[in-house]
Design an enzyme around this catalytic site. Structure first.
Site, PDB file in Angstrom:
ATOM      1  N   GLY A   6      68.173  20.178 127.549  1.00 25.61           N
ATOM      2  CA  GLY A   6      69.217  20.863 128.307  1.00 25.61           C
ATOM      3  C   GLY A   6      70.415  20.007 128.676  1.00 25.61           C
ATOM      4  O   GLY A   6      71.037  20.248 129.717  1.00 25.61           O
ATOM      5  N   ARG A  11      58.610  38.991 117.566  1.00 27.53           N
ATOM      6  CA  ARG A  11      59.917  38.674 118.152  1.00 27.53           C
ATOM      7  C   ARG A  11      60.437  39.770 119.078  1.00 27.53           C
ATOM      8  O   ARG A  11      61.078  39.489 120.072  1.00 27.53           O
ATOM      9  CB  ARG A  11      60.961  38.462 117.045  1.00 27.53           C
ATOM     10  CG  ARG A  11      60.729  37.204 116.259  1.00 27.53           C
ATOM     11  CD  ARG A  11      61.873  36.951 115.283  1.00 27.53           C
ATOM     12  NE  ARG A  11      61.438  36.044 114.244  1.00 27.53           N
ATOM     13  CZ  ARG A  11      61.402  34.724 114.362  1.00 27.53           C
ATOM     14  NH1 ARG A  11      61.789  34.159 115.470  1.00 27.53           N
ATOM     15  NH2 ARG A  11      60.973  33.971 113.372  1.00 27.53           N
ATOM     16  N   ASP A  63      73.128  30.501 112.169  1.00 31.55           N
ATOM     17  CA  ASP A  63      74.258  29.573 112.357  1.00 31.55           C
ATOM     18  C   ASP A  63      75.545  30.121 111.742  1.00 31.55           C
ATOM     19  O   ASP A  63      76.303  29.394 111.081  1.00 31.55           O
ATOM     20  CB  ASP A  63      73.906  28.182 111.787  1.00 31.55           C
ATOM     21  CG  ASP A  63      72.726  27.559 112.513  1.00 31.55           C
ATOM     22  OD1 ASP A  63      72.595  27.774 113.734  1.00 31.55           O
ATOM     23  OD2 ASP A  63      71.925  26.882 111.865  1.00 31.55           O
ATOM     24  N   HIS A  98      76.135  24.326 117.841  1.00 30.72           N
ATOM     25  CA  HIS A  98      75.386  23.804 116.694  1.00 30.72           C
ATOM     26  C   HIS A  98      75.913  22.409 116.360  1.00 30.72           C
ATOM     27  O   HIS A  98      77.133  22.203 116.350  1.00 30.72           O
ATOM     28  CB  HIS A  98      75.551  24.755 115.499  1.00 30.72           C
ATOM     29  CG  HIS A  98      74.781  24.316 114.306  1.00 30.72           C
ATOM     30  ND1 HIS A  98      73.423  24.500 114.190  1.00 30.72           N
ATOM     31  CD2 HIS A  98      75.170  23.651 113.189  1.00 30.72           C
ATOM     32  CE1 HIS A  98      73.009  23.982 113.040  1.00 30.72           C
ATOM     33  NE2 HIS A  98      74.054  23.459 112.418  1.00 30.72           N
ATOM     34  N   LEU A 146      66.754  34.578 116.450  1.00 29.41           N
ATOM     35  CA  LEU A 146      66.845  35.871 117.146  1.00 29.41           C
ATOM     36  C   LEU A 146      66.904  37.016 116.135  1.00 29.41           C
ATOM     37  O   LEU A 146      67.442  36.859 115.034  1.00 29.41           O
ATOM     38  CB  LEU A 146      68.104  35.869 118.021  1.00 29.41           C
ATOM     39  CG  LEU A 146      68.061  34.854 119.171  1.00 29.41           C
ATOM     40  CD1 LEU A 146      69.454  34.613 119.738  1.00 29.41           C
ATOM     41  CD2 LEU A 146      67.102  35.319 120.266  1.00 29.41           C
ATOM     42  N   MET A 203      65.734  27.140 120.351  1.00 30.23           N
ATOM     43  CA  MET A 203      65.283  26.898 118.990  1.00 30.23           C
ATOM     44  C   MET A 203      64.424  28.037 118.421  1.00 30.23           C
ATOM     45  O   MET A 203      63.489  27.791 117.655  1.00 30.23           O
ATOM     46  CB  MET A 203      64.544  25.551 118.912  1.00 30.23           C
ATOM     47  CG  MET A 203      65.376  24.370 119.378  1.00 30.23           C
ATOM     48  SD  MET A 203      67.033  24.277 118.643  1.00 30.23           S
ATOM     49  CE  MET A 203      66.700  23.217 117.260  1.00 30.23           C
TER      50      MET A 203
HETATM   51  C1  GAR Z   1      71.912  20.171 120.616  1.00 30.48           C
HETATM   52  O1  GAR Z   1      72.281  19.155 119.715  1.00 30.48           O
HETATM   53  C2  GAR Z   1      72.280  21.524 120.033  1.00 30.48           C
HETATM   54  O2  GAR Z   1      73.490  21.512 119.329  1.00 30.48           O
HETATM   55  C3  GAR Z   1      71.122  21.775 119.105  1.00 30.48           C
HETATM   56  O3  GAR Z   1      69.995  21.340 119.828  1.00 30.48           O
HETATM   57  C4  GAR Z   1      70.387  20.279 120.707  1.00 30.48           C
HETATM   58  C5  GAR Z   1      69.940  20.636 122.100  1.00 30.48           C
HETATM   59  O4  GAR Z   1      70.157  19.581 122.977  1.00 30.48           O
HETATM   60  N1  GAR Z   1      71.044  23.151 118.743  1.00 30.48           N
HETATM   61  C6  GAR Z   1      70.679  23.556 117.535  1.00 30.48           C
HETATM   62  O5  GAR Z   1      70.358  22.804 116.637  1.00 30.48           O
HETATM   63  C7  GAR Z   1      70.669  25.060 117.368  1.00 30.48           C
HETATM   64  N2  GAR Z   1      70.745  25.400 115.979  1.00 30.48           N
HETATM   65  P1  GAR Z   1      70.149  19.827 124.550  1.00 30.48           P
HETATM   66  O6  GAR Z   1      68.867  20.578 124.876  1.00 30.48           O
HETATM   67  O7  GAR Z   1      70.148  18.441 125.119  1.00 30.48           O
HETATM   68  O8  GAR Z   1      71.376  20.616 124.895  1.00 30.48           O
END
Ligand code: GAR
Length: 225
Positions: free
Chosen positions: A22, A75, A155, A119, A103, A100
């Site tokens: 997060g 889902r 994406d 992303h 959807l 992750m």
């Molecule tokens: C981030 O790098 C985000 O861009 C990626 O997961 C990470 C979450 O980090 N998202 C994806 O890959 C979605 N396709 P965080 O929990 O520290 O924000």
């Protein structure tokens, strides 16, 4: 609370979906702590229990919920449970921040133009997972990150803001990922602000940025300097 400082305008009620650490959520929480930021985070939902992102929300006194995909048979019921929590908190707009789970089309359609994602690549390059390994393997010189409206394909969707990040000699996926993440923390609040102020309009499946300052924003790299 609920009103943008000094304007009388109501803040956009946002729900944030997470699965882990997060840090992007934290960037949004920090932005929302400014009275002038036009967003109020009403709830944070994680599909994984005990993640750091939930702690971050609790620390900021934001309601949290765990809706684990493992507790549902498919889902649709999983997403129905998420929608129920979002409705309970009167959420009008959803941010995916390291969420992750893929959807369903029906969830994406329900939140059409009210659902954005971050992303860690310059979309449409490098969709999917293991982005930084793949970027290094391909030998590209620049990568980056993208905030975009969500469409049913993975994406995919109109791009709001991107930041370019160099790939440097000796980078490992972790080193590069950390560099990209820093840029993510800058562009996610910027993109959400544009959307909340109705300055990121979708025209023909592309985002047009409105307002006096925003055309420059589309051209510059927000992570310079
Ligand atoms: C981030 O790098 C985000 O861009 C990626 O997961 C990470 C979450 O980090 N998202 C994806 O890959 C979605 N396709 P965080 O929990 O520290 O924000």
């Amino acid at each position: 609370m609920g009103v943008v400082g000094g304007t009388g305008r109501t803040k956009l009620k946002v729900g944030v979906l997470i699965s882990g650490g997060g840090t992007n959520l934290q960037a949004l929480i920090d932005a929302c702590s400014e009275n002038s930021f036009p967003v109020e985070i009403c709830v944070v939902i994680s599909n994984v229990a005990d993640v750091k992102g939930l702690e971050r929300a609790e620390k900021a006194n934001i309601p949290t919920a765990v809706v684990s995909h493992k507790d549902y048979n498919g889902r649709e019921p999983f997403e129905a449970a998420i929608n129920e929590v979002l409705a309970q908190h009167k959420v009008k707009f959803v941010c995916l921040a390291g969420f992750m789970r893929i959807l369903t089309d029906s969830f994406v359609r329900k939140w059409h133009d009210r659902l954005i994602n971050i992303h860690p690549s310059l979309l449409p390059a490098f969709k999917g997972l293991h982005i930084h390994e793949r970027v290094i393997d391909e030998g590209v010189r620049f990568t980056g990150c993208t905030v975009h409206f969500v469409r049913p394909a993975m994406d995919d969707g109109p791009i709001i803001i991107q930041a370019a990040v160099p790939v440097l000699p000796g980078d490992t996926p972790d080193i590069l990922g950390a560099r990209v993440l820093k840029s993510e923390h800058k562009i996610y609040p910027m993109a959400l602000k544009l959307v909340a102020e109705n300055k990121a309009r979708i025209v023909g499946e592309k985002v047009v940025l409105l307002g006096t300052e925003t055309p420059e924003l589309a051209l510059l790299n927000p992570c310079e300097g």
